[in-house]
Motif scaffolding. Structure first.
Motif, short mmCIF file in Angstrom:
data_model
loop_
_atom_site.label_atom_id
_atom_site.label_comp_id
_atom_site.label_asym_id
_atom_site.label_seq_id
_atom_site.Cartn_x
_atom_site.Cartn_y
_atom_site.Cartn_z
N ILE A 1 -18.13 -52.51 2.55
CA ILE A 1 -17.73 -53.90 2.75
C ILE A 1 -18.61 -54.84 1.91
CG2 ILE A 1 -19.18 -54.38 4.77
CD1 ILE A 1 -16.71 -55.93 5.90
N HIS A 2 -19.85 -54.43 1.65
CA HIS A 2 -20.69 -55.23 0.76
C HIS A 2 -20.18 -55.16 -0.68
CE1 HIS A 2 -24.15 -56.31 -1.78
NE2 HIS A 2 -24.37 -57.19 -0.83
N GLU A 3 -19.75 -53.97 -1.10
CA GLU A 3 -19.16 -53.85 -2.43
C GLU A 3 -17.90 -54.70 -2.54
OE1 GLU A 3 -18.47 -49.75 -3.30
OE2 GLU A 3 -20.61 -49.23 -3.36
N PHE A 4 -17.11 -54.69 -1.47
CA PHE A 4 -15.91 -55.54 -1.45
C PHE A 4 -16.29 -57.01 -1.58
CE2 PHE A 4 -13.65 -58.49 1.35
CZ PHE A 4 -12.44 -58.58 0.67
N ALA A 5 -17.28 -57.44 -0.80
CA ALA A 5 -17.69 -58.84 -0.82
C ALA A 5 -18.14 -59.26 -2.22
CB ALA A 5 -18.80 -59.08 0.19
N SER A 6 -18.89 -58.39 -2.88
CA SER A 6 -19.37 -58.70 -4.23
C SER A 6 -18.20 -58.77 -5.21
CB SER A 6 -20.37 -57.64 -4.68
OG SER A 6 -21.49 -57.60 -3.82
N THR A 7 -17.23 -57.86 -5.05
CA THR A 7 -16.04 -57.87 -5.92
C THR A 7 -15.25 -59.15 -5.72
OG1 THR A 7 -15.88 -55.45 -5.88
CG2 THR A 7 -13.88 -56.67 -6.47
N ALA A 8 -15.04 -59.51 -4.46
CA ALA A 8 -14.28 -60.74 -4.16
C ALA A 8 -15.01 -61.97 -4.69
CB ALA A 8 -14.07 -60.85 -2.65
N LEU A 9 -16.33 -61.98 -4.56
CA LEU A 9 -17.12 -63.11 -5.03
C LEU A 9 -16.97 -63.27 -6.54
CD1 LEU A 9 -19.11 -65.20 -3.82
CD2 LEU A 9 -20.96 -63.66 -4.47
N ASN A 10 -17.06 -62.15 -7.27
CA ASN A 10 -16.95 -62.20 -8.73
C ASN A 10 -15.54 -62.60 -9.17
OD1 ASN A 10 -19.61 -61.42 -9.12
ND2 ASN A 10 -19.11 -59.25 -9.14
#
Length: 574
Positions: free
Chosen positions: A244-253
């Motif tokens: 979910i942290h990887e997802f959050a970083s992807t969404a942020l970018n």
């Protein structure tokens, strides 16, 4: 050796001799089959097979005799022979392997599928030949069947989740439409003992298709399951919070800031993994900054710093506080406070040089050139032990002398820069900036007034004194309409107009550069006009017209690729 050199006859002879000498040498046998197939000498291969049949029993020989029929054009006879072999050897898994492989090699995917499914039925094994079948369904883009394969396999082998997740991720990335795959996963989720896996599959698939809302929902369900799972079942492969942290970083970018923020908050409030909770706090601050909630971002960063004193993450947070305060709020005192604390608490030279650069920017913004110089000289002294950072220090000092209207001193720093910079195959940003400044100073050394105006206006822009910069440059152009520096001044003036949201004068200034046949910046001016029409005025047709002018009139321009990309994007919007 013979085969690699393309000498297939010699290679075949070698493989045949080796195979007859040792009938168990499968490598030699397959080499003979491969090379004889390439030269289409099926008579010699049949002779080899029948000779080997007399020496040992191997179902492979009977499969290959039918293969020879197939290669000679008797497809029907070959199929009948293979069907008969399966019927007579229904409990020999090797038969299914060999015949299925023949069908795959010849792109008879439905026939290969039938062979593998027959093997499953006869062996009463629902996961037999899963990888072969999954590969067929990928080739045929039969997404529903692919999902069924993966889920059936996971029920028996849950420890293979990571591998299958990676495989599915690669497949989804290669597809334009994964609607059937998502539909099958959603239908399979209800009352399924591997619903946890389905959540991760769906979350990953939705992320790839940029459906961040649904992706977040399934990542949360996955994390909830993982928090209460038996880690031994998963082979201790997954960490709570990782995905979910990887997802959050992807969404942020990707600019999906709200979903990134929700994911970071979930990690902070619901999960216990300190590693990802700390990272999520930093990510949350970045999300606030992206939403221009700068005070919330600064508060979040300050809380992180206070609870993680001494860590490198806390240093980065301090720098982020300073950057937001300086760049977004232009709160110089607040920025200086954060940078000064970072300088005091983190003595590593590399970090200190970076921080001193920031403090020098703050001093310049306050028009305190003496303090800026002191910070830069301190950074330069420290760079004696970090040689790769010395060029950056010299370039900053060169710019400072430019602002101080001391072009000769600026050039001396640029000469030293050239002496210490490591040669690269491709010039880096520092080298390009140094070359640009050096050429400006050398080519216009006789025009001290023009250089002084450029230096002063550039400093005023750093200080966000846009009206002062505007007045200085407008006055200079009125007094010196034929100055050799007129293009450089007009380009900088256009940037100031854009900062003041005064777009028509910006366009006029840039068009003046474009219309000046003696200017070296005509393509750059066209690019500036195109960007104003596209980004500030939302005049896509006019923007495209100016991008296309660059393509037509300046085929050697360094902005060619950028113009081509923007034309392509604007075409897609139509």
């Amino acid at each position: 050796m013979f085969e690699g050199a393309g000498q297939m006859d010699n290679a075949a002879d070698y493989y045949i001799r080796a195979s007859l000498a040792d009938p168990k040498d499968t490598g030699a046998y397959l080499g003979a089959k491969r090379t004889l197939d390439q030269i289409q000498d099926y008579d010699r291969f049949e002779q080899l097979v029948r000779s080997l049949e007399q020496k040992r029993r191997d179902i492979r020989y009977r499969v290959d005799l039918a293969w020879i029929q197939f290669k000679r054009g008797d497809e029907s006879g070959a199929r009948k022979a293979w069907d008969r072999l399966i019927e007579e050897n229904s409990k020999n898994q090797n038969v299914y392997t060999l015949i299925g492989q023949v069908y795959l090699e010849n792109q008879f995917y439905e026939e290969a599928e039938d062979v593998y499914l027959t093997a499953r039925k006869n062996f009463k094994n629902s996961t037999l030949f899963m990888f072969e079948l999954a590969n067929i369904y990928k080739i045929l883009n039969q997404q529903d069947k692919l999902v069924d394969e993966y889920l059936s396999y996971l029920k028996v082998h849950p420890q293979q989740m990571l591998f299958l997740s990676t495989e599915l991720h690669r497949f989804v990335q290669s597809q334009d439409d994964i609607g059937p795959l998502i539909k099958e996963l959603k239908q399979a989720k209800s009352s399924n003992e591997i619903a946890w896996a389905i959540h991760l599959f769906l979350a990953d698939s939705y992320t790839i298709t940029q459906d961040y809302e649904n992706a977040l929902l399934h990542f949360i369900e996955w994390e909830k399951w993982l928090a209460h799972s038996d880690s031994e079942l998963m082979g201790q492969t997954f960490q709570n919070g990782q995905y979910i942290h990887e997802f959050a970083s992807t969404a942020l970018n990707a600019g999906a800031t709200e979903y990134a923020k929700q994911a970071f908050l979930f990690i902070i409030e619901e999960l216990e993994n300190d590693k990802y909770r700390a990272a999520a706090k930093l990510g949350l601050a970045t999300a606030y900054a992206q939403q221009q909630n700068y005070e919330q971002a600064l508060d979040a960063l300050q809380l992180f710093v206070d609870s993680n004193r001494g860590s490198n993450d806390a240093r980065r947070a301090l720098m982020q506080i300073g950057d937001i305060a300086f760049t977004n709020l232009f709160d110089i005192e607040r920025a200086e406070k954060a940078y000064s604390r970072a300088l005091k608490e983190y003595p590593q030279i590399r970090y200190q040089i970076e921080t001193l650069f920031r403090l020098a920017d703050c001093a310049l913004a306050k028009d305190d050139l003496s303090a800026a110089e002191a910070n830069l000289r301190q950074a330069y002294a420290k760079a004696a032990r970090e040689a790769e950072l010395k060029p950056a220090c010299l370039l900053q000092l060169a710019y400072l002398e430019f602002y101080k209207k001391q072009p000769k001193r600026s050039l001396s720093y640029l000469e030293e820069f050239s002496d210490v910079v490591a040669p690269n195959a491709q010039p880096n940003v520092l080298e390009n900036d140094a070359l640009e400044l050096s050429m400006l100073l050398q080519d216009n050394s006789y025009d001290s007034t023009g250089l002084a105006i450029l230096g002063k206006a550039t400093l005023e822009i750093k200080q966000r004194r846009y009206k002062d910069a505007k007045e200085d440059m407008e006055h200079y152009l009125q007094e010196n309409p034929n100055s050799q520096l007129r293009s450089e001044v007009r380009l900088l003036l256009a940037d100031v107009y854009r900062q003041l949201n005064d777009f028509q004068p910006a366009i006029y200034a840039l068009n003046s550069v474009y219309a000046d046949s003696g200017s070296f910046f005509r393509d750059q001016a066209l690019l500036g006009v195109a960007e104003i029409y596209e980004k500030e005025l939302a005049e896509d047709l006019l923007a495209q017209e100016h991008y296309e002018k660059i393509l037509l009139e300046f085929p050697g321009s360094i902005y060619l690729e950028k113009a081509r990309e923007r034309v392509r994007k604007l075409e897609e919007k139509k």
